[in-house]
Motif scaffolding. Structure first.
Motif, PDB file in Angstrom:
ATOM      1  N   LYS A  50       0.851  -1.186   0.000  1.00  0.00           N
ATOM      2  CA  LYS A  50       0.000   0.000   0.000  1.00  0.00           C
ATOM      3  C   LYS A  50       0.888   1.237   0.000  1.00  0.00           C
ATOM      4  CE  LYS A  50      -3.364   2.428   2.895  1.00  0.00           C
ATOM      5  NZ  LYS A  50      -4.122   2.378   4.163  1.00  0.00           N
ATOM      6  N   ASN A  51       0.572   2.181  -0.886  1.00  0.00           N
ATOM      7  CA  ASN A  51       1.292   3.451  -0.955  1.00  0.00           C
ATOM      8  C   ASN A  51       0.289   4.582  -0.853  1.00  0.00           C
ATOM      9  OD1 ASN A  51       3.931   2.278  -1.620  1.00  0.00           O
ATOM     10  ND2 ASN A  51       2.955   1.712  -3.533  1.00  0.00           N
ATOM     11  N   THR A  52       0.580   5.553   0.018  1.00  0.00           N
ATOM     12  CA  THR A  52      -0.264   6.728   0.173  1.00  0.00           C
ATOM     13  C   THR A  52       0.526   7.941  -0.290  1.00  0.00           C
ATOM     14  OG1 THR A  52      -1.323   5.691   2.079  1.00  0.00           O
ATOM     15  CG2 THR A  52      -1.657   8.052   1.810  1.00  0.00           C
ATOM     16  N   PHE A  53      -0.127   8.795  -1.086  1.00  0.00           N
ATOM     17  CA  PHE A  53       0.551   9.944  -1.666  1.00  0.00           C
ATOM     18  C   PHE A  53       0.050  11.247  -1.051  1.00  0.00           C
ATOM     19  CE2 PHE A  53       0.520   6.476  -4.713  1.00  0.00           C
ATOM     20  CZ  PHE A  53       1.886   6.340  -4.959  1.00  0.00           C
ATOM     21  N   SER A  54       0.823  12.309  -1.213  1.00  0.00           N
ATOM     22  CA  SER A  54       0.521  13.600  -0.586  1.00  0.00           C
ATOM     23  C   SER A  54      -0.796  14.208  -1.068  1.00  0.00           C
ATOM     24  CB  SER A  54       1.667  14.585  -0.812  1.00  0.00           C
ATOM     25  OG  SER A  54       1.864  14.807  -2.195  1.00  0.00           O
ATOM     26  N   ASP A  55      -1.248  13.855  -2.259  1.00  0.00           N
ATOM     27  CA  ASP A  55      -2.519  14.397  -2.761  1.00  0.00           C
ATOM     28  C   ASP A  55      -3.734  13.630  -2.229  1.00  0.00           C
ATOM     29  OD1 ASP A  55      -2.371  12.024  -4.190  1.00  0.00           O
ATOM     30  OD2 ASP A  55      -2.607  12.952  -6.152  1.00  0.00           O
ATOM     31  N   GLY A  56      -3.493  12.639  -1.371  1.00  0.00           N
ATOM     32  CA  GLY A  56      -4.574  11.864  -0.780  1.00  0.00           C
ATOM     33  C   GLY A  56      -4.894  10.585  -1.522  1.00  0.00           C
ATOM     34  N   SER A  57      -4.281  10.363  -2.680  1.00  0.00           N
ATOM     35  CA  SER A  57      -4.551   9.134  -3.427  1.00  0.00           C
ATOM     36  C   SER A  57      -3.838   7.955  -2.756  1.00  0.00           C
ATOM     37  CB  SER A  57      -4.145   9.270  -4.891  1.00  0.00           C
ATOM     38  OG  SER A  57      -2.778   9.533  -5.013  1.00  0.00           O
ATOM     39  N   VAL A  58      -4.421   6.778  -2.955  1.00  0.00           N
ATOM     40  CA  VAL A  58      -3.904   5.564  -2.340  1.00  0.00           C
ATOM     41  C   VAL A  58      -3.770   4.507  -3.431  1.00  0.00           C
ATOM     42  CG1 VAL A  58      -4.284   3.824  -0.561  1.00  0.00           C
ATOM     43  CG2 VAL A  58      -5.154   6.136  -0.223  1.00  0.00           C
ATOM     44  N   GLU A  59      -2.655   3.788  -3.392  1.00  0.00           N
ATOM     45  CA  GLU A  59      -2.378   2.755  -4.396  1.00  0.00           C
ATOM     46  C   GLU A  59      -2.188   1.423  -3.675  1.00  0.00           C
ATOM     47  OE1 GLU A  59       0.738   3.291  -7.681  1.00  0.00           O
ATOM     48  OE2 GLU A  59       1.799   2.247  -6.075  1.00  0.00           O
ATOM     49  N   TYR A  60      -2.828   0.387  -4.214  1.00  0.00           N
ATOM     50  CA  TYR A  60      -2.680  -0.971  -3.690  1.00  0.00           C
ATOM     51  C   TYR A  60      -2.137  -1.852  -4.803  1.00  0.00           C
ATOM     52  CZ  TYR A  60      -5.542   0.174   0.376  1.00  0.00           C
ATOM     53  OH  TYR A  60      -6.022   0.721   1.537  1.00  0.00           O
ATOM     54  N   VAL A  61      -1.115  -2.628  -4.495  1.00  0.00           N
ATOM     55  CA  VAL A  61      -0.554  -3.570  -5.464  1.00  0.00           C
ATOM     56  C   VAL A  61      -0.715  -4.974  -4.892  1.00  0.00           C
ATOM     57  CG1 VAL A  61       1.485  -4.290  -6.748  1.00  0.00           C
ATOM     58  CG2 VAL A  61       1.121  -1.856  -6.255  1.00  0.00           C
ATOM     59  N   PHE A  62      -1.416  -5.825  -5.642  1.00  0.00           N
ATOM     60  CA  PHE A  62      -1.675  -7.201  -5.233  1.00  0.00           C
ATOM     61  C   PHE A  62      -0.929  -8.157  -6.151  1.00  0.00           C
ATOM     62  CE2 PHE A  62      -5.341  -4.757  -3.938  1.00  0.00           C
ATOM     63  CZ  PHE A  62      -5.532  -5.191  -2.648  1.00  0.00           C
ATOM     64  N   ASP A  63      -0.430  -9.229  -5.556  1.00  0.00           N
ATOM     65  CA  ASP A  63       0.230 -10.264  -6.346  1.00  0.00           C
ATOM     66  C   ASP A  63      -0.751 -11.415  -6.509  1.00  0.00           C
ATOM     67  OD1 ASP A  63       2.215 -11.372  -7.827  1.00  0.00           O
ATOM     68  OD2 ASP A  63       3.522 -11.861  -6.145  1.00  0.00           O
ATOM     69  N   LEU A  64      -1.750 -11.199  -7.366  1.00  0.00           N
ATOM     70  CA  LEU A  64      -2.729 -12.235  -7.686  1.00  0.00           C
ATOM     71  C   LEU A  64      -2.056 -13.151  -8.709  1.00  0.00           C
ATOM     72  CD1 LEU A  64      -5.774  -9.810  -7.918  1.00  0.00           C
ATOM     73  CD2 LEU A  64      -5.247 -11.362  -6.046  1.00  0.00           C
ATOM     74  N   PRO A  65      -2.786 -13.907  -9.501  1.00  0.00           N
ATOM     75  CA  PRO A  65      -2.066 -14.673 -10.524  1.00  0.00           C
ATOM     76  C   PRO A  65      -1.139 -13.769 -11.352  1.00  0.00           C
ATOM     77  CG  PRO A  65      -4.335 -15.392 -10.439  1.00  0.00           C
ATOM     78  CD  PRO A  65      -4.204 -14.217  -9.516  1.00  0.00           C
ATOM     79  N   ARG A  66      -1.568 -12.521 -11.573  1.00  0.00           N
ATOM     80  CA  ARG A  66      -0.711 -11.480 -12.158  1.00  0.00           C
ATOM     81  C   ARG A  66      -0.778 -10.292 -11.223  1.00  0.00           C
ATOM     82  NH1 ARG A  66      -2.186 -10.801 -18.392  1.00  0.00           N
ATOM     83  NH2 ARG A  66      -0.120  -9.899 -18.514  1.00  0.00           N
ATOM     84  N   LYS A  67       0.253  -9.472 -11.217  1.00  0.00           N
ATOM     85  CA  LYS A  67       0.216  -8.285 -10.377  1.00  0.00           C
ATOM     86  C   LYS A  67      -0.872  -7.336 -10.866  1.00  0.00           C
ATOM     87  CE  LYS A  67       4.831  -7.866  -8.526  1.00  0.00           C
ATOM     88  NZ  LYS A  67       5.976  -6.984  -8.373  1.00  0.00           N
ATOM     89  N   VAL A  68      -1.617  -6.792  -9.912  1.00  0.00           N
ATOM     90  CA  VAL A  68      -2.695  -5.855 -10.211  1.00  0.00           C
ATOM     91  C   VAL A  68      -2.521  -4.646  -9.302  1.00  0.00           C
ATOM     92  CG1 VAL A  68      -5.189  -5.495 -10.210  1.00  0.00           C
ATOM     93  CG2 VAL A  68      -4.265  -7.715 -10.854  1.00  0.00           C
ATOM     94  N   ARG A  69      -2.675  -3.451  -9.887  1.00  0.00           N
ATOM     95  CA  ARG A  69      -2.540  -2.216  -9.121  1.00  0.00           C
ATOM     96  C   ARG A  69      -3.840  -1.428  -9.209  1.00  0.00           C
ATOM     97  NH1 ARG A  69       2.599   1.135 -10.514  1.00  0.00           N
ATOM     98  NH2 ARG A  69       1.625   1.221 -12.566  1.00  0.00           N
ATOM     99  N   TYR A  70      -4.424  -1.125  -8.039  1.00  0.00           N
ATOM    100  CA  TYR A  70      -5.602  -0.268  -7.945  1.00  0.00           C
ATOM    101  C   TYR A  70      -5.154   1.080  -7.417  1.00  0.00           C
ATOM    102  CZ  TYR A  70      -8.596  -4.414  -8.286  1.00  0.00           C
ATOM    103  OH  TYR A  70      -9.232  -5.555  -8.706  1.00  0.00           O
ATOM    104  N   THR A  71      -5.594   2.147  -8.055  1.00  0.00           N
ATOM    105  CA  THR A  71      -5.283   3.501  -7.602  1.00  0.00           C
ATOM    106  C   THR A  71      -6.583   4.231  -7.304  1.00  0.00           C
ATOM    107  OG1 THR A  71      -3.287   3.538  -8.969  1.00  0.00           O
ATOM    108  CG2 THR A  71      -4.084   5.654  -8.147  1.00  0.00           C
ATOM    109  N   PHE A  72      -6.708   4.691  -6.058  1.00  0.00           N
ATOM    110  CA  PHE A  72      -7.867   5.435  -5.588  1.00  0.00           C
ATOM    111  C   PHE A  72      -7.480   6.890  -5.495  1.00  0.00           C
ATOM    112  CE2 PHE A  72      -8.825   1.192  -4.459  1.00  0.00           C
ATOM    113  CZ  PHE A  72     -10.197   1.087  -4.246  1.00  0.00           C
ATOM    114  N   SER A  73      -8.066   7.723  -6.345  1.00  0.00           N
ATOM    115  CA  SER A  73      -7.789   9.157  -6.362  1.00  0.00           C
ATOM    116  C   SER A  73      -9.008   9.910  -5.842  1.00  0.00           C
ATOM    117  CB  SER A  73      -7.476   9.638  -7.783  1.00  0.00           C
ATOM    118  OG  SER A  73      -6.389   8.919  -8.312  1.00  0.00           O
ATOM    119  N   ILE A  74      -8.802  10.786  -4.872  1.00  0.00           N
ATOM    120  CA  ILE A  74      -9.913  11.535  -4.286  1.00  0.00           C
ATOM    121  C   ILE A  74     -10.520  12.470  -5.324  1.00  0.00           C
ATOM    122  CG2 ILE A  74     -10.563  13.243  -2.560  1.00  0.00           C
ATOM    123  CD1 ILE A  74      -8.480  12.049  -0.719  1.00  0.00           C
TER     124      ILE A  74
END
Length: 75
Positions: A50-74
């Motif tokens: 999990k990575n949190t950025f100064s603009d409030g967005s949050v990124e999650y990286v999962f190692d599912l069968p393939r790596k998947v990245r979800y980015t939540f931007s306010i």
């Protein structure tokens, strides 16, 4: 609750880059991002980074069968 714009990227190991999933775009209101992702993938969350950025967005990286990245931007 916070309102987010969510994007998903799938890792391409051959090219070594993440590629946007154009079929996935969501706007969500949530106070529990991890619960929201768990509902999308249909199970408890696997190990993640999990990575949190100064603009409030949050990124999650999962190692599912393939790596998947979800980015939540306010919004």
């Amino acid at each position: 609750m916070k309102k987010y714009e969510v994007s998903r990227e799938i890792y391409n190991p051959c090219a070594g880059v993440y590629i946007f999933d154009n079929n996935f775009f969501r706007e969500v209101e949530t106070d529990n991002i991890e619960k929201t992702i768990s509902e999308w993938i249909g199970r408890e969350l696997p190990k993640f980074e999990k990575n949190t950025f100064s603009d409030g967005s949050v990124e999650y990286v999962f190692d599912l069968p393939r790596k998947v990245r979800y980015t939540f931007s306010i919004i």
